[in-house]
Write a protein that holds these residues in place. Structure first.
Motif, short mmCIF file in Angstrom:
data_model
loop_
_atom_site.label_atom_id
_atom_site.label_comp_id
_atom_site.label_asym_id
_atom_site.label_seq_id
_atom_site.Cartn_x
_atom_site.Cartn_y
_atom_site.Cartn_z
N PRO A 77 0.84 -1.21 0.00
CA PRO A 77 0.00 0.00 0.00
C PRO A 77 0.87 1.25 0.00
O PRO A 77 1.85 1.35 0.74
N PHE A 78 0.50 2.20 -0.83
CA PHE A 78 1.30 3.42 -1.00
C PHE A 78 0.40 4.64 -0.79
O PHE A 78 -0.64 4.77 -1.45
N ILE A 79 0.79 5.51 0.14
CA ILE A 79 0.01 6.72 0.44
C ILE A 79 0.89 7.95 0.24
O ILE A 79 2.02 8.00 0.76
N PHE A 80 0.38 8.89 -0.53
CA PHE A 80 1.07 10.17 -0.67
C PHE A 80 0.59 11.12 0.43
O PHE A 80 -0.61 11.23 0.70
N TYR A 81 1.58 11.81 1.05
CA TYR A 81 1.27 12.80 2.09
C TYR A 81 2.07 14.05 1.74
O TYR A 81 3.29 14.13 1.97
N THR A 82 1.42 15.05 1.14
CA THR A 82 2.14 16.16 0.51
C THR A 82 1.53 17.51 0.86
O THR A 82 0.32 17.62 1.11
N ALA A 83 2.39 18.52 0.85
CA ALA A 83 1.94 19.90 1.08
C ALA A 83 2.17 20.76 -0.14
O ALA A 83 1.73 21.91 -0.18
N THR A 84 2.87 20.22 -1.15
CA THR A 84 3.21 21.02 -2.33
C THR A 84 2.37 20.66 -3.55
O THR A 84 1.98 21.53 -4.32
N TYR A 85 2.08 19.39 -3.73
CA TYR A 85 1.24 18.98 -4.86
C TYR A 85 -0.20 18.83 -4.34
O TYR A 85 -0.57 17.79 -3.79
N THR A 86 -0.98 19.88 -4.49
CA THR A 86 -2.33 19.90 -3.91
C THR A 86 -3.43 20.07 -4.96
O THR A 86 -4.59 20.15 -4.61
N ASP A 87 -3.03 20.14 -6.23
CA ASP A 87 -4.00 20.29 -7.30
C ASP A 87 -4.78 18.97 -7.48
O ASP A 87 -4.20 17.90 -7.35
N PRO A 88 -6.08 19.01 -7.77
CA PRO A 88 -6.84 17.78 -8.01
C PRO A 88 -6.22 16.91 -9.10
O PRO A 88 -6.32 15.68 -9.03
N GLU A 117 -5.60 3.62 8.20
CA GLU A 117 -5.94 2.33 8.80
C GLU A 117 -6.81 1.45 7.91
O GLU A 117 -6.56 0.23 7.80
N PRO A 118 -7.82 1.99 7.17
CA PRO A 118 -8.58 1.14 6.26
C PRO A 118 -7.72 0.55 5.15
O PRO A 118 -7.93 -0.59 4.71
N VAL A 119 -6.71 1.29 4.71
CA VAL A 119 -5.81 0.78 3.67
C VAL A 119 -5.01 -0.40 4.20
O VAL A 119 -4.83 -1.42 3.52
N LEU A 120 -4.53 -0.27 5.44
CA LEU A 120 -3.78 -1.38 6.05
C LEU A 120 -4.66 -2.61 6.25
O LEU A 120 -4.24 -3.75 5.99
N MET A 121 -5.87 -2.38 6.70
CA MET A 121 -6.78 -3.50 6.93
C MET A 121 -7.13 -4.20 5.62
O MET A 121 -7.20 -5.44 5.55
N ALA A 122 -7.31 -3.44 4.55
CA ALA A 122 -7.65 -4.02 3.25
C ALA A 122 -6.49 -4.82 2.69
O ALA A 122 -6.68 -5.71 1.84
N ASN A 123 -5.30 -4.54 3.16
CA ASN A 123 -4.11 -5.21 2.61
C ASN A 123 -3.51 -6.21 3.60
O ASN A 123 -2.37 -6.62 3.47
N ARG A 124 -4.27 -6.61 4.64
CA ARG A 124 -3.69 -7.47 5.67
C ARG A 124 -3.25 -8.84 5.14
O ARG A 124 -2.42 -9.51 5.76
N ASP A 125 -3.80 -9.27 3.98
CA ASP A 125 -3.41 -10.57 3.42
C ASP A 125 -2.25 -10.44 2.44
O ASP A 125 -1.90 -11.40 1.74
N SER A 129 -6.55 -4.82 -1.71
CA SER A 129 -7.96 -5.18 -1.68
C SER A 129 -8.78 -4.42 -2.70
O SER A 129 -9.93 -4.76 -2.96
N LEU A 130 -8.20 -3.37 -3.26
CA LEU A 130 -8.92 -2.57 -4.26
C LEU A 130 -8.08 -2.47 -5.52
O LEU A 130 -7.46 -1.45 -5.80
N PRO A 131 -8.04 -3.53 -6.31
CA PRO A 131 -7.26 -3.47 -7.55
C PRO A 131 -7.83 -2.37 -8.45
O PRO A 131 -9.04 -2.25 -8.59
N ARG A 132 -6.96 -1.57 -9.04
CA ARG A 132 -7.44 -0.50 -9.91
C ARG A 132 -6.90 -0.70 -11.31
O ARG A 132 -5.84 -1.28 -11.52
N GLU A 133 -7.64 -0.19 -12.24
CA GLU A 133 -7.23 -0.29 -13.65
C GLU A 133 -6.12 0.71 -13.89
O GLU A 133 -6.30 1.92 -13.74
N GLN A 134 -4.96 0.22 -14.27
CA GLN A 134 -3.81 1.09 -14.47
C GLN A 134 -3.84 1.70 -15.87
O GLN A 134 -4.19 1.02 -16.85
N ASN A 135 -3.52 3.02 -15.97
CA ASN A 135 -3.41 3.64 -17.27
C ASN A 135 -2.12 3.19 -17.94
O ASN A 135 -1.23 2.63 -17.31
#
Length: 363
Positions: A77-88, A117-125, A129-135
């Motif tokens: 699981p990868f989470i971005f936590y940023t203060a500079t890139y804030t554009d949608p 925490e939901p991301v960690l729980m979804a990935n406990r195995d 847990s939420l496969p996404r379609e990659q561009n």
């Protein structure tokens, strides 16, 4: 116990994240950029990566893209936590790269934990847990380049604003320096050309500078005046001196008269105006403006002497007038007495003549 890798080039940000996560029972590993983080992931696979985006050597976008292309690591699981890139559009790019969440700094601790925490729980195995379609790689690279261009444009705009502010500050400082030079030149001109003596001193009595007029007044060179200090130019026996120093210390200023000393020891009266101030370094200094009033005092003394002489002459004149008036009054009284005698005699002569005439008429 879950193991989380946090990536940020700011030590303060790393410290705050570490305190928050360890306080919740997580084990935390740190990295300062994408390159360092990638090496740590390959050496010790974490349960989650929380990464900043704008970092040296390798930014967060590149780090995420490499991680998500690696078959052995893409499940992390990868989470971005940023203060500079804030554009949608930045968030869209992050999610298209495979990030599980995009959080903008600063975020309240409770909300931040609720996001991860939901991301960690979804990935406990060990699987997403939420496969996404990659561009496609081409689309992702295009969006990545667009994000970099936006950030560059933003940085350029900020840089222009900073440059404008800096130019304004430089112009303001130049104007202040010019005004200061003008002020210093005016002060120097007044100091050098003043007809009154001017001393730059310290509250304790040390003399730092003396203008030409002060040198003429005290018949000493500037070096001599600075060497002997206040005690060498002000008569310490003047009973007004302690009160003058006390008033200046209490109010910050004094104006009045004191007795001063010339090089040959002669004393002379002077008007003095003195103030306490702080120089550019914040140190206490005092200024003394001194005017020799010997001539004025002499003129006042001569005026008093002349007035006293006039007073005496008036008294003598009044005395003589009084004496003469008394003499005149005495003479007038005598004349009046003589006149009364004369009138009496005239009356008697007239009476005598009348009697004679009467007698002659009878005969």
């Amino acid at each position: 116990m879950k193991h989380i890798l946090i990536v940020d080039d700011n030590d303060e940000n790393l410290y705050l994240l570490r305190m928050l996560l360890t306080g919740q029972g997580y084990t935390v590993e740190e990295a300062h950029n994408g390159s360092e983080a990638l090496a740590q992931v390959r050496a010790n696979v974490p349960d989650m990566v929380i990464s900043d985006i704008l970092m040296p050597e390798m930014d967060g976008f590149t780090f995420c893209r490499i991680l998500k292309k690696d078959e052995q690591l893409r499940h992390i699981p990868f989470i971005f936590y940023t203060a500079t890139y804030t554009d949608p559009r930045d968030e869209k790019l992050a999610l298209n790269m495979g990030a599980d969440a995009f959080i903008v700094k600063p975020t309240e601790p409770a909300e931040f934990l609720n996001r991860i925490e939901p991301v960690l729980m979804a990935n406990r195995d060990g699987k997403s847990s939420l496969p996404r379609e990659q561009n496609t790689e081409e689309v992702v690279l295009k969006e990545y380049n667009e994000a970099l261009i936006r950030k560059l444009e933003h940085k350029m705009l900020k840089l222009e604003e900073v440059n404008s502010a800096l130019e304004a500050e430089i112009a303001s400082r130049k104007q202040a320096e010019f005004s200061l030079r003008e002020s210093e030149e005016r002060y120097r001109s007044l100091f050098e050309n003043s007809m009154d003596g001017v001393l730059l001193t310290e509250p304790g009595g040390n003399i730092l500078k003396a203008n030409p007029a002060a040198c003429r007044i005290f018949a000493r060179s500037e070096a001599e005046i600075c060497r002997i200090g206040r005690d060498g130019v002000v008569d310490a026996s003047d009973p007004r001196l302690p009160k003058a120093l006390e008033e200046r210390e209490r109010t910050g200023r004094f104006a009045g008269e004191l007795t001063f000393l010339r090089k040959d020891g002669t004393k002379f009266p002077g008007e003095i105006s003195s103030v306490i101030f702080r120089d550019a370094e914040g140190k206490l200094k005092t200024s003394m403006i001194i005017r020799d009033i010997s001539g004025r005092k002499q003129a006042e003394s001569q005026k008093e002497a002349a007035l006293e002489e006039i007073r005496k002459l008036n008294e003598d004149l009044e005395k003589r007038i009084g004496e003469r008036t008394a003499e005149l009054r005495s003479t007038i009284a005598q004349l009046e007495d003589l006149n009364r005698v004369f009138v009496g005699r005239e009356l008697k002569m007239m009476e005598l003549k009348k009697r004679i005439a009467e007698l002659e008429g009878k005969t």
